[in-house]
Write an enzyme that holds these catalytic residues in place. Structure first.
Site, PDB file in Angstrom:
ATOM      1  N   SER A   1     -48.734  27.076  38.640  1.00  0.00           N
ATOM      2  CA  SER A   1     -48.289  26.571  37.343  1.00  0.00           C
ATOM      3  C   SER A   1     -46.776  26.639  37.323  1.00  0.00           C
ATOM      4  O   SER A   1     -46.174  27.471  38.030  1.00  0.00           O
ATOM      5  CB  SER A   1     -48.869  27.452  36.228  1.00  0.00           C
TER       6      SER A   1
ATOM      7  N   TYR B   1     -49.961  36.038  32.742  1.00  0.00           N
ATOM      8  CA  TYR B   1     -50.182  34.725  33.361  1.00  0.00           C
ATOM      9  C   TYR B   1     -49.034  34.367  34.304  1.00  0.00           C
ATOM     10  O   TYR B   1     -49.268  33.880  35.408  1.00  0.00           O
ATOM     11  CB  TYR B   1     -50.353  33.671  32.274  1.00  0.00           C
TER      12      TYR B   1
HETATM   13  N1  LIG Z   1     -54.751  23.302  31.708  1.00  0.00           N
HETATM   14  C1  LIG Z   1     -53.450  23.469  31.927  1.00  0.00           C
HETATM   15  O1  LIG Z   1     -52.567  23.133  31.107  1.00  0.00           O
HETATM   16  C2  LIG Z   1     -52.988  24.078  33.222  1.00  0.00           C
HETATM   17  C3  LIG Z   1     -51.620  24.043  33.549  1.00  0.00           C
HETATM   18  C4  LIG Z   1     -51.197  24.618  34.748  1.00  0.00           C
HETATM   19  C5  LIG Z   1     -52.116  25.211  35.585  1.00  0.00           C
HETATM   20  N2  LIG Z   1     -53.423  25.238  35.226  1.00  0.00           N
HETATM   21  C6  LIG Z   1     -54.356  25.914  36.119  1.00  0.00           C
HETATM   22  O2  LIG Z   1     -55.361  25.018  36.552  1.00  0.00           O
HETATM   23  C7  LIG Z   1     -56.564  25.746  36.797  1.00  0.00           C
HETATM   24  C8  LIG Z   1     -57.728  25.078  36.075  1.00  0.00           C
HETATM   25  O3  LIG Z   1     -57.459  25.050  34.683  1.00  0.00           O
HETATM   26  P1  LIG Z   1     -58.390  24.251  33.665  1.00  0.00           P
HETATM   27  O4  LIG Z   1     -57.567  23.874  32.503  1.00  0.00           O
HETATM   28  O5  LIG Z   1     -59.166  23.209  34.392  1.00  0.00           O
HETATM   29  O6  LIG Z   1     -59.376  25.425  33.211  1.00  0.00           O
HETATM   30  P2  LIG Z   1     -60.948  25.365  32.876  1.00  0.00           P
HETATM   31  O7  LIG Z   1     -61.312  24.045  32.302  1.00  0.00           O
HETATM   32  O8  LIG Z   1     -61.263  26.589  32.088  1.00  0.00           O
HETATM   33  O9  LIG Z   1     -61.614  25.484  34.305  1.00  0.00           O
HETATM   34  C9  LIG Z   1     -61.736  26.685  34.965  1.00  0.00           C
HETATM   35  C10 LIG Z   1     -63.125  26.733  35.574  1.00  0.00           C
HETATM   36  O10 LIG Z   1     -63.244  27.949  36.292  1.00  0.00           O
HETATM   37  C11 LIG Z   1     -64.550  28.468  36.057  1.00  0.00           C
HETATM   38  N3  LIG Z   1     -64.502  29.910  36.235  1.00  0.00           N
HETATM   39  C12 LIG Z   1     -63.861  30.823  35.473  1.00  0.00           C
HETATM   40  N4  LIG Z   1     -64.043  32.046  35.980  1.00  0.00           N
HETATM   41  C13 LIG Z   1     -64.818  31.882  37.072  1.00  0.00           C
HETATM   42  C14 LIG Z   1     -65.342  32.783  38.039  1.00  0.00           C
HETATM   43  N5  LIG Z   1     -65.131  34.092  37.975  1.00  0.00           N
HETATM   44  N6  LIG Z   1     -66.104  32.280  39.026  1.00  0.00           N
HETATM   45  C15 LIG Z   1     -66.343  30.953  39.117  1.00  0.00           C
HETATM   46  N7  LIG Z   1     -65.869  30.066  38.254  1.00  0.00           N
HETATM   47  C16 LIG Z   1     -65.111  30.538  37.240  1.00  0.00           C
HETATM   48  C17 LIG Z   1     -64.896  28.065  34.656  1.00  0.00           C
HETATM   49  O11 LIG Z   1     -66.284  27.870  34.468  1.00  0.00           O
HETATM   50  P3  LIG Z   1     -67.290  29.069  34.145  1.00  0.00           P
HETATM   51  O12 LIG Z   1     -66.625  29.873  33.041  1.00  0.00           O
HETATM   52  O13 LIG Z   1     -68.514  28.358  33.743  1.00  0.00           O
HETATM   53  O14 LIG Z   1     -67.452  29.816  35.407  1.00  0.00           O
HETATM   54  C18 LIG Z   1     -64.233  26.691  34.536  1.00  0.00           C
HETATM   55  O15 LIG Z   1     -65.126  25.670  34.902  1.00  0.00           O
HETATM   56  C19 LIG Z   1     -56.267  27.187  36.365  1.00  0.00           C
HETATM   57  O16 LIG Z   1     -55.860  27.936  37.487  1.00  0.00           O
HETATM   58  C20 LIG Z   1     -55.096  27.039  35.430  1.00  0.00           C
HETATM   59  O17 LIG Z   1     -54.314  28.200  35.338  1.00  0.00           O
HETATM   60  C21 LIG Z   1     -53.884  24.686  34.073  1.00  0.00           C
END
Ligand SMILES: NC(=O)c1ccc[n+]([C@@H]2O[C@H](COP(=O)([O-])OP(=O)(O)OC[C@H]3O[C@@H](n4cnc5c(N)ncnc54)[C@H](OP(=O)(O)O)[C@@H]3O)[C@@H](O)[C@H]2O)c1
Length: 261
Positions: free
Chosen positions: A151, A165
């Site tokens: 990020s 974070y």
């Molecule tokens: N969204 C943003 O603005 C943004 C910006 C920069 C970076 N990022 C990074 O991008 C990545 C994805 O973000 P996102 O927005 O797509 O989040 P998200 O929609 O919450 O996706 C994360 C996924 O990980 C799964 N997960 C969580 N804990 C888990 C575990 N212990 N084992 C297996 N699966 C697990 C969750 O599903 P379950 O809970 O069903 O397992 C969910 O499907 C993250 O690393 C985030 O920090 C996001």
């Protein structure tokens, strides 16, 4: 090889850890559209199944694998099931993580329980499936690619209670460089993408605050927050032969934010 073929993932097999999530499912679909067969892992079967539907709609084969990616036995099983179904594993994408907006605390009193949760959700969840996948790549001897989700918070502070974070994403960027260094000898490349805010449910509550969003957007030269589709091209590139001499890099996918800070 035609130049555009360099971007093809035909014949490759990818595991998208957290592939049921907002970014993970977009990347699973994108890798599939580029030709990869894609296994998707996460704790919730329904979201993994939905991501596999997107993989199939993109014209490839998918496999939904339920598992907690912070648990070694689950990650080992997920990798074994991917190998059993597809016969190989070339790419691992680590898309588990986030949580920042749910636990905002002043740095001077950041509670240990939330700190540990953010580290587990972001760092442990990246280390565990990567170790399982890379062990199989080393054993197979065909090289591979690891793509981490860092990020802009790995290099930029933000005045919003993000201590754990930013530390976690700093660790992801550092591990990207360390793993690239250690695993180059096996032909395994390791890179990361570094988005700014991406319009997803994870950050919906933060971006729902109009003043906060206006402040974020005002600092992004391209004048908007990211969308999940903005991450697909960079991910395909970094996982493909087009990036065969690119490793240990953290690619900003941020509308120019980090160029201006
Ligand atoms: N969204 C943003 O603005 C943004 C910006 C920069 C970076 N990022 C990074 O991008 C990545 C994805 O973000 P996102 O927005 O797509 O989040 P998200 O929609 O919450 O996706 C994360 C996924 O990980 C799964 N997960 C969580 N804990 C888990 C575990 N212990 N084992 C297996 N699966 C697990 C969750 O599903 P379950 O809970 O069903 O397992 C969910 O499907 C993250 O690393 C985030 O920090 C996001």
């Amino acid at each position: 090889m035609a130049q555009l073929d360099l971007f093809s993932l035909g014949g490759r097999v990818a595991l998208v850890s957290g592939g049921g999530g907002a970014i993970g499912s977009a990347l699973a679909e994108g890798l599939a559209a580029a030709g990869a067969r894609v296994a998707v892992s996460g704790r919730t079967s329904e979201t993994c199944d939905a991501a596999v539907e997107r993989v199939r709609s993109a014209g490839s084969e998918g496999l939904a694998l339920q598992g907690d990616m912070t648990v070694e036995a689950d990650a080992d099983r997920v990798v074994a099931q991917t190998l059993e179904r597809f016969g190989r594993l070339d790419i691992v994408v680590n898309a588990v993580g986030g949580g920042a907006g749910q636990v905002l605390h002043p740095a001077e009193g950041y509670p240990r329980s939330d700190w540990d949760w953010i580290m587990e959700l972001n760092v442990r969840s990246t280390v565990v499936p990567t170790q399982a996948a890379v062990q199989s790549m080393i054993a197979a001897g065909h090289g591979g690619a690891v793509l981490n989700l860092s990020s802009v918070r790995s290099i930029l502070g933000i005045n919003a209670g993000y201590s754990a974070y930013v530390a976690a994403k700093g660790a992801i960027s550092s591990l990207t460089r360390q793993w690239a260094t250690e695993w180059a000898r096996y032909g395994i490349r390791v890179n990361a993408i570094m988005p700014t805010f991406v319009d997803t449910p994870q950050v919906a509550s933060l971006l729902a605050d109009a003043d906060f969003k206006a402040g974020v957007v005002s600092r992004i030269p391209l004048g908007r927050v990211g969308e999940t589709k903005d991450l697909v091209g960079p991910a395909i590139f970094l996982c493909s032969a087009a990036a065969s001499f690119v490793t240990g890099q953290i690619l900003g996918v941020d509308g120019g934010l980090t160029a201006t800070q």
